[in-house]
Structure formats: C-alpha cells, structure tokens
Design an enzyme around this catalytic site. Structure first.
Site, PDB file in Angstrom:
ATOM      1  CG  ASP A  97      -0.516   2.218   7.178  1.00  0.00           C
ATOM      2  OD1 ASP A  97      -1.322   2.049   6.234  1.00  0.00           O
ATOM      3  OD2 ASP A  97       0.025   3.313   7.412  1.00  0.00           O
ATOM      4  CG  ASP A 121      -1.840   1.157   1.291  1.00  0.00           C
ATOM      5  OD1 ASP A 121      -2.304   1.561   0.219  1.00  0.00           O
ATOM      6  OD2 ASP A 121      -2.096   1.670   2.390  1.00  0.00           O
ATOM      7  CB  THR A 129      -0.962   5.802   2.501  1.00  0.00           C
ATOM      8  OG1 THR A 129      -1.453   6.471   1.344  1.00  0.00           O
ATOM      9  CG2 THR A 129      -0.946   6.758   3.682  1.00  0.00           C
TER      10      THR A 129
END
Length: 786
Positions: A541, A302, A304
C-alpha cells in the site's frame, strides 16, 4: 516559497478562472479506459472471422439445402448476444469501480485546499503533493519541502530525484518523500506521460499463456479449414454427383471443425470473474490478472497495511536522557509536519505533551531508504526520528531495550538530537553520526482480524506467504507469530541476505519473515523468487512497494494505499480487506481451470470433425451427417454443458503447459470419436437396402454416446450436478429419438435395430480404448517426470 505563475500565485486559481478554463476546454480530460467502449464490445463480439465463416456457410445451406440444416446459424446470434451482454455487464461493474478507486487530486484554489478528480484539473491549477501521491499532469515545482520524486516508471531509474522550485515534474511519476506544490502546465493529452497514465488503469486483453494457447488453436484450425473444405466438396460431389448434396455435406463437415464457442466461453468466464470480484470490492485493472491469480504459488505481503490495519497507536515513550527535552522535541516534530504519515499521526494523537511552538528552520522528510525523518528548530537544534537500529549505533546500550520492545510486537523508533546542519544533506554518509539518543517511541500496531484465517487458507492451498517489511525483524516476527505464520520464529534481517539472485532465492524459499527490507530489495526478492520458477503475487500500500508490485506476476494494492501503488497494481482491493484475497485467488483458479475444461470439449469436436472429413475424402463416400445432426449433437455434448462448466466452482491450482495438456486429451478423444463414427457409418452403408438417412442415423448413434462419454470424463471430479448435467443431455437426445416430430425434424431414423446395436457396440469399445489410452498417457508422463 517561489511563485511560478503570477496568475495563480500561492492561492491558486479563483472559481472564475477555473470556470473560464473549463469552458475553453483546457482541462485534464483524458478518457478513462477501465473497459472497452460499447462500440468496441459490439465489434469484438460480432465482427469475428468465425462469425463471418459460419455466416457464409449458413447462406450456402439456405441456397442449396433445407432450412433445418441451417440451425447452426443460430450460433452466430447466440454467441454474439451472450458475449455482448456479459461484457457490457462487466463494463458497468468496472466503470463503477474505477470511479470509486480513482485517487483524488488535491489542488489549492482561492487559498483553500480541495480534493477533485484527476479529470477536473485545469491548466494553471496549483496542485498539492504529499508522500505517495501520483503526479497527474506536467508542470514546474512551485514550492518544495524536501520533495523527492520516483520517475522509475518513466525512466527506469529507481533512485529518487530531489525536486526544487522550478524543476519539472512529469505525469506518471510519484512522490516518495516530502511534499510541495506545482503548477499544471500541460494537461490532458499534452502531458508527457498521458498515454502511460491512461494505460496504467486500462482493462485490457493483454497477452497471456491462456490467450496465446487459444489463439494457437484457432490459427491451426483456420489453416486446416481451407484444404479440408476443398477435399470435402470434391469428395461429396464425386460421391453424390449433385451440387446441392455436395455443398450441404461439405458445410456439415466444416461447421463442426469451427470451435465457435471456445472464444465465447473464455470471454464469458473472464467477464463473470471480473463481475464477481467487483462485487467483493476488488477492481481488476488488467484482464490477464484473472489468469495470474490462478498460477500464484508465492504471496509476498508487506506487514503494514496488509497484515495490520492502517494507522497505529502510541504505546509508550521511554525517555533515555533526562537532560534532553525529548517529549517537547517529539511534540514539535509532530506539530511541524505538514503532511504527517501514520507514525506522526499516532505520535500527535497519543502524546500528552503540548506543542512547544518551536520554529522550524530545516527539514528532512521521511524516506524508506534512510528510514528516518527530522527537523531543525531555531535555538533548539536538529532532531531526528526513525528506526532504532539505524539511529542507535551497534554498541549503544539502548539497542537491547529497543529489541526487547520490538520482540513484543511493538514498532520501536528512536528519537535523537544530531549536530546542527546535519539535515542539510540527509543522504550524505554519516548524516546522523554523533546522534544523542533521547527517547524510544513504541507504537502499537492493529492486527487485521481476518489475517489469521486468510494465512491459513493460503497454507491449505499450497501458496507460500513471505512477509517482507521495512520494520525491525524482531517486530515483524512478533506480528507474524501472533498470526500463526509458519517460519515466524526465525525472522531474517534483509541486510544480511546475499546479493546474488540465486543465493537470495534459496534464502527466500527457506524463510518466511524478513525485516529491514529496502524498496530496491523488495524488487530483487520478487525477481529472485521468479528466477526460482515461482509465480509471485505482491501486496502493498505504500510507495516503497511500487517497484516490487510492478515487477511481480500479480500486483495487489490496498484501496487505502498511495495513488502510485494503485496505478501499477493489476488488482486493487477497494475494501482494504486482506480476507478478499482468498476469493480473488479462488476466482482466478475457477476461471482458468474451467476454460481448460471447456477447451478440451471444443478441441475434441474439432479433432473428430477433421478425422471424419479426411476419411470421407479418402474413401469418397457421402459425409455421414447433415448439418442438423451435428448441431444437435454439438449442442447437447458441448454447447450447453460448456456454458455450465465454464462457470462452475474450481479450486485446482493452475499449472503451466495449457496447450500440451489440452492436446493430450483432445487428440485421442477426437481420434476415438472420429474413427468410431466412421466405422459405424461404413458398416451401415454396406447394406444396399438402407438409405442415407438411416446410415447417417447409425453414425449419430455411434458418435453421440461416445461424445457423451468424453463429456463425462471432462466433468471429473464428479458430483451430483455434473452427473446430472450429463444425464440430462442424454435424456434430451432420447426424447428427440422418441418424439416423432422431433425425430423427423432432425432427420434421425434409427429403424434398423441391428445397425443401432452395432453402432452402440462400437461406441462402447472406442470409449474403453480411450480410457486405456488416457491412463497410459498419464503413466508415461509420470514416468518421464520421475
């Protein structure tokens, strides 16, 4: 706000109430199982079937034979001691990291919010929830601010569930949008999913291809030991007509069959891997994760929090309509959010406009599915902030301006005013229809300094990296280009991907960067890649990564991520460093590759011991060795080398087919050793003037050089220390032959030069035939693959 407990109310428990409930044992005291207990470690390493078998054989030798022949009994002590020490070492590391990595729980006590450990929650606590929080206990909602909960880990349903005051919350679920509070009604083992939550962070010896393969080997050996033992005893008694000699001979054959060090070396390799990763700030929640690391060939990341650091900076606000109070509305949205995410924090910290003090009368929390959040203010209308390509219609002239900003690597959001009452049902179709664009908000993301080198490492190791993000494809592509990721020049809008798993898999293999990926799509992408035969690791996250992390072959969560992601991930990077991943993958490859190397050694010994036992039983001669002979040979060609080889560096990517690959080496190697040894022994016994001690020495001179040759083949690729290890083991054997005291102790009498030369000649011939057989097998295998 609705109060659900008169004793707690909106202020929560008082300090006196907390003390009283702790004293009464009404706490969330669920044992932390990040590792096995000391008692379990001792039992697992001492009370094993092979320790029981070797212990029984040791007692028999002590009764019927001489004490030097019982040297193999030291294997029980050494194996158990080394296994216990290594696992206790791993336990200390895991327990310490589990405490560091545990997500704190926010509770309101005496009117103030404080962070406590999950175990410190007591019955009646008022627990505060925000986006990404795991729900640690069961209880009813007290206050809801657009609270949405994902219960997929409990029910299997991925759709978020809206929760209002009085609705039940269950442990094991997590918040995906909004916030609120709830009262702890069932804590500890009474909670609905207490066992699920406990298992989510448990260090386990779960099933894996490696462990299943080793168990299969051990099962075969166990079944073979019984008939072989009977055959050996009968043949030894027939040949020697002496019970003592028959028992000692049978024990010598059976002890060699037992791959007693294979399980030990596997445990040591795993335990050392856990400790090494722990020192780098990586918490291993499940032992088979070490194996999964070695098999990974696709890494989904991912953007971010993985390629970029947590947090963003406000770059600029582009006002689109001077007639609308864009900056005031933006300031009001930032000020009115009680649980701001990274976007709102960046706006709050970077905006130069003061809070206008607008009164909030309605909210719609941010959702990964909607990709926007909003608030309605008394007298000022309803405002939404979210993805520009979602809030701006296809024909909107400002979409091109947003695309230009995104192409420079900025994350672009749109601020718009929507009709009053539109936020009452935010998930309804057309909820943002009629939106009036007011401004574009550009956020600057912070690239991780270690990301380029990490991506380059994966490219060198043949691991394909796929960036899957919920952000605009142009923005994600710009970030990927800045990191020199192959394929970043053509980012793909995930909304255009085919829905079929086969077609989606092909699209994923042909591209590297994907934007506007929904949480459900992330899960579908992982499954599509797995369907194409890939071993997939997923990093993330946020709560939108949970489902994909759960389904991936290996889930890796950032330590700063949400509690939900850390709960389902097999590995948690407590230091939040993307640069830790190469070490994580390298450790997995080291462990798995070395265990396969060690398995070749031990299974070769098992095969040649079975060959010898069968040949001895058929020909009705004395077993060619005393137990002390095989203890010496096994120690020098297997035991000591295996310890070093199990912990050596190894970057070779693991391949499926562990069992067939080991058997393809161990069977011909064991066959060569067994037949060559028996041939040398038979030639020696033809001379009636030689005694058994001399004949068995001839057999040892046939077996040891060949076993050392097998060790040399297994130690490839050669380097200075591996060659040095083989030379050292050969030198020790020569020392034993040269020193009279040692020679006498191990009952080695190579007094017949003719027999010694014949034994060495047989060993050389068998070694050459083994190399030829292994090359022929490789050639045949490559032809079949072609």
């Amino acid at each position: 706000m609705t109060q659900t407990d008169d004793a707690t109310g909106a202020r929560g428990l008082t300090a006196a109430q907390v003390r009283a409930r702790v004293a009464a044992g009404r706490t969330n005291d669920v044992p932390r199982r990040s590792s096995r207990s000391v008692g379990e470690i001792l039992r697992a390493n001492i009370l094993t079937r092979f320790n029981a078998l070797i212990g029984t054989l040791f007692v028999l030798v002590m009764i019927f034979g001489e004490w030097p022949d019982g040297l193999f009994g030291g294997i029980i002590v050494a194996n158990s001691a080394i296994g216990v020490v290594q696992e206790l070492r791993a336990k200390r590391t895991l327990d310490r990291l589990a405490v560091v990595g545990e997500t704190p729980v926010r509770v309101r006590r005496s009117g103030t919010v404080q962070e406590i450990s999950r175990r410190a929650v007591v019955l009646g606590d008022l627990i505060v929830l925000g986006t990404g929080d795991r729900i640690p206990v069961d209880g009813p909602v007290a206050d809801s601010r657009g609270l949405e909960v994902d219960e997929s880990l409990l029910t299997g349903e991925a759709d978020p569930v809206h929760k209002g005051p009085g609705d039940p919350l269950r442990s094991g679920s997590f918040v995906v949008a909004g916030g609120g509070t709830f009262t702890a009604e069932r804590v500890g083992r009474e909670a609905y999913a207490a066992r699920l939550v406990e298992e989510a962070s448990r260090f386990t010896l779960s099933r894996s291809e490696l462990m299943e393969g080793i168990d299969r080997f051990l099962k075969y050996v166990t079944w073979l030991i019984v008939p072989t033992s009977v055959l050996l005893f009968v043949s030894q008694f027939t040949a020697a007509r002496d019970v003592s000699d028959a028992v000692v001979g049978a024990v010598a054959g059976v002890v060699t069959m037992v791959p007693e060090g294979l399980v030990l070396m596997t445990s040591i390799a795993f335990a050392v891997g856990v400790v090494r990763l722990g020192r780098r700030g990586a918490l291993v929640n499940e032992l088979p994760a070490i194996e999964g690391l070695a098999r990974v060939d696709v890494l989904c990341v991912d953007k971010t929090g993985t390629l970029t650091e947590p947090g963003m900076d406000l770059d600029r606000v582009v006002v689109l309509d001077d007639a609308l109070p864009a900056r005031e509305a933006l300031a009001a949205l930032a000020a009115g959010d009680p649980d701001p995410n990274a976007t709102m924090l960046a706006v709050r910290q970077g905006l130069d406009a003061p809070d206008p003090g607008w009164k909030v009368v309605g909210t719609a929390p941010f959702s990964s599915a909607r990709k926007w959040s909003g608030m309605e203010f008394a007298g000022e209308g309803a405002w939404v902030l979210g993805a520009a390509d979602v809030l701006l219609g296809p024909g909107d002239p400002f979409r091109e301006r947003a695309r230009e900003l995104g192409a420079n690597g900025l994350r672009v959001l749109a601020l718009a005013r929507v009709p009053a009452g539109a936020l009452a049902e935010p998930d309804a179709p057309g909820a943002t229809a009629g939106a009036e664009p007011a401004a574009l908000v550009a956020l600057r993301q912070r690239l991780r300094a270690e990301a380029p080198a990490t991506l380059a490492y994966f490219a060198e190791q043949g691991v394909a990296v796929k960036v899957i993000s919920g952000d605009d494809p142009a923005s994600v592509g710009a970030i990927a280009r800045a990191l020199d990721l192959p394929g970043a020049d053509h980012p793909v809008d995930a909304r255009t991907l085919p829905s079929g798993p086969r077609e989606m898999g092909r699209a994923l293999e042909g591209n590297s960067v994907f934007g506007r990926v929904s949480p459900r799509q992330k899960r579908q992408m992982v499954r599509a890649l797995q369907g194409r035969g890939h071993t997939v690791a997923m990093t993330g996250d946020g709560v939108n990564d949970v489902l994909a992390l759960k389904d991936a072959d290996l889930g890796v969560a950032m330590g700063s991520g949400s509690g939900a992601t850390r709960a389902v991930a097999q590995i948690v990077l407590l230091d939040n460093s993307f640069a830790t991943l190469p070490h994580v993958v390298g450790e997995g490859r080291r462990v798995l590759g070395n265990i396969e190397r060690v398995a070749n050694l031990f299974l070769t010994k098992t095969v040649y011991s079975i060959i010898l036992a069968v040949l001895v039983g058929l020909v009705h001669v004395r077993f060619p060795f005393l137990p002390r002979h095989l203890t010496l040979i096994s120690t020098l060609t297997i035991g000591v080398p295996a310890f070093f080889l199990a912990l050596a560096p190894n970057l070779e990517r693991a391949r499926p087919g562990f069992v067939p690959r080991v058997l393809r080496f161990a069977v011909p190697a064991g066959l060569a050793c067994g037949v060559a040894t028996f041939a040398g022994y038979l030639l020696a016994t033809e001379n009636p003037r030689t005694r058994f001690a001399e004949d068995s020495s001839t057999a040892a001179l046939s077996l040891f050089p060949l076993a050392l040759w097998v060790l040399l083949l297994i130690a490839r690729p050669w380097n200075w220390w591996r060659l040095g290890l083989v030379v050292a083991m050969g030198a020790v054997f020569l020392v034993v032959l040269a020193v009279p005291g040692l020679r006498e102790f191990f009952a080695l009498y190579p007094d017949n030069p003719h027999n010694a030369l014949v034994a060495l000649g047989i060993a050389v011939l068998a070694g050459l035939l083994l190399v030829a057989a292994l090359r022929l097998d490789r050639w045949s295998l490559s032809r079949r693959r072609e």
